[in-house]
Design a protein around this motif. Structure first.
Motif, PDB file in Angstrom:
ATOM      1  N   LEU A  37       0.799  -0.966  -0.076  1.00 28.50           N
ATOM      2  CA  LEU A  37       0.063  -0.112  -0.076  1.00 28.50           C
ATOM      3  C   LEU A  37       0.811   1.144   0.068  1.00 28.50           C
ATOM      4  CD1 LEU A  37      -3.042   0.875   0.040  1.00 28.50           C
ATOM      5  CD2 LEU A  37      -2.699   1.018   2.349  1.00 28.50           C
ATOM      6  N   ALA A  82      -6.056   4.771  -0.683  1.00 25.47           N
ATOM      7  CA  ALA A  82      -5.655   4.049   0.527  1.00 25.47           C
ATOM      8  C   ALA A  82      -6.961   3.827   1.515  1.00 25.47           C
ATOM      9  CB  ALA A  82      -4.619   4.137   1.354  1.00 25.47           C
ATOM     10  N   LEU A  85     -10.386   1.256  -0.149  1.00 25.64           N
ATOM     11  CA  LEU A  85      -9.871  -0.030  -0.988  1.00 25.64           C
ATOM     12  C   LEU A  85     -10.945  -0.783  -1.601  1.00 25.64           C
ATOM     13  CD1 LEU A  85      -6.905  -0.879   1.266  1.00 25.64           C
ATOM     14  CD2 LEU A  85      -6.716   0.141  -0.968  1.00 25.64           C
ATOM     15  N   SER A  96       2.974  -1.656   4.078  1.00 23.93           N
ATOM     16  CA  SER A  96       3.214  -0.123   3.754  1.00 23.93           C
ATOM     17  C   SER A  96       4.302   0.435   4.665  1.00 23.93           C
ATOM     18  CB  SER A  96       1.741   0.616   4.254  1.00 23.93           C
ATOM     19  OG  SER A  96       1.912   1.817   3.836  1.00 23.93           O
TER      20      SER A  96
END
Length: 249
Positions: A37, A82, A85, A96
């Motif tokens: 991410l 983000a 999603l 991430s």
């Protein structure tokens, strides 16, 4: 924030290099589904995929995703938000690195991640902690004010305890959370701090003339000289939070 993928790869590759050190925390076996991410130009996405895991890289920057697809054409990269999603109970791990501090709505972010994870899936992440780059931000703010401009931080840098509470409120069980100093060498010698400011404070400089920008950069360097200029190199005053949290059933 508009990202310059070329500047990011050429002058700020330390971001990905530090992220690589976190890969040991991730189960990357073949049957794993992993979300990278805020994947940037795909360097860590590629590392995560090397053991055969199914990895998807998502970033909000069109420029970054375009570069990632050029770098690693066989991997799955998508432009995405983000905090929204489109996956439900899909990933074994959401990974991430150096991303969360760019996202204002942390509750929405964590809910989005939580929903995308399978039961017992893991969030493994690292991002800026309280007082991260304090010296740089303070110097840049002073340099802007000298030219009549104001500064309001775009970053979210929480304490460990503050973020622990957010995770627990979302439903995560925390396995590991630490807050620590991580002094970081800025590449390119004397130009290191200037490169950093031009990338990460780009939104403040985009509407300022070249002449004033040069003056602001010079003053920022001058204000930082006594604090983060060491042995003829810039050592940024990074602080980090590192987290492993599990989605409860």
């Amino acid at each position: 924030m508009k990202w310059n993928s070329k500047l990011y790869d050429n002058k700020h590759s330390f971001v990905a290099e530090y992220g690589k050190s976190m890969i040991d925390l991730v189960n990357v076996e073949e049957d794993q589904k992993i979300l990278d991410l805020g994947c940037g130009t795909g360097i860590i996405t590629n590392e995560l995929a090397k053991e055969g895991a199914t990895v998807i890289g998502i970033d909000s920057s069109i420029d970054m995703i375009k570069k990632a697809k050029l770098n690693y054409p066989n991997l799955n990269f998508q432009v995405g938000d983000a905090t929204n999603l489109c996956f439900q109970n899909y990933f074994d791990t959401v990974f991430s690195n150096a991303v969360f501090h760019w996202i204002p709505n942390q509750k929405k972010l964590l809910c989005s991640i939580y929903n995308s994870l399978k039961d017992n899936g893991k969030l493994i992440c690292e991002f800026g902690a309280k007082n991260n780059v304090f010296q740089i931000q303070t110097a840049f703010e002073k340099a802007l004010k000298q030219k009549g401009y104001s500064y309001s931080s775009e970053f979210y840098f929480p304490s460990k305890d503050e973020y622990k509470l957010l995770l627990e409120e979302t439903g995560f069980e925390i396995q590991h959370i630490i807050e620590y100093d991580r002094p970081t060498l800025l590449y390119d010698g004397e130009k290191g701090l200037r490169n950093w400011v031009c990338q990460f404070f780009a939104s403040y400089l985009s509407n300022i003339s070249y002449e004033e920008t040069e003056q602001i950069l010079f003053e920022t360097e001058k204000f930082c000289k006594n604090s983060i200029w060491k042995d003829n190199q810039w050592i940024a005053d990074y602080r980090r939070i590192q987290i492993i949290a599990v989605k409860n059933k």
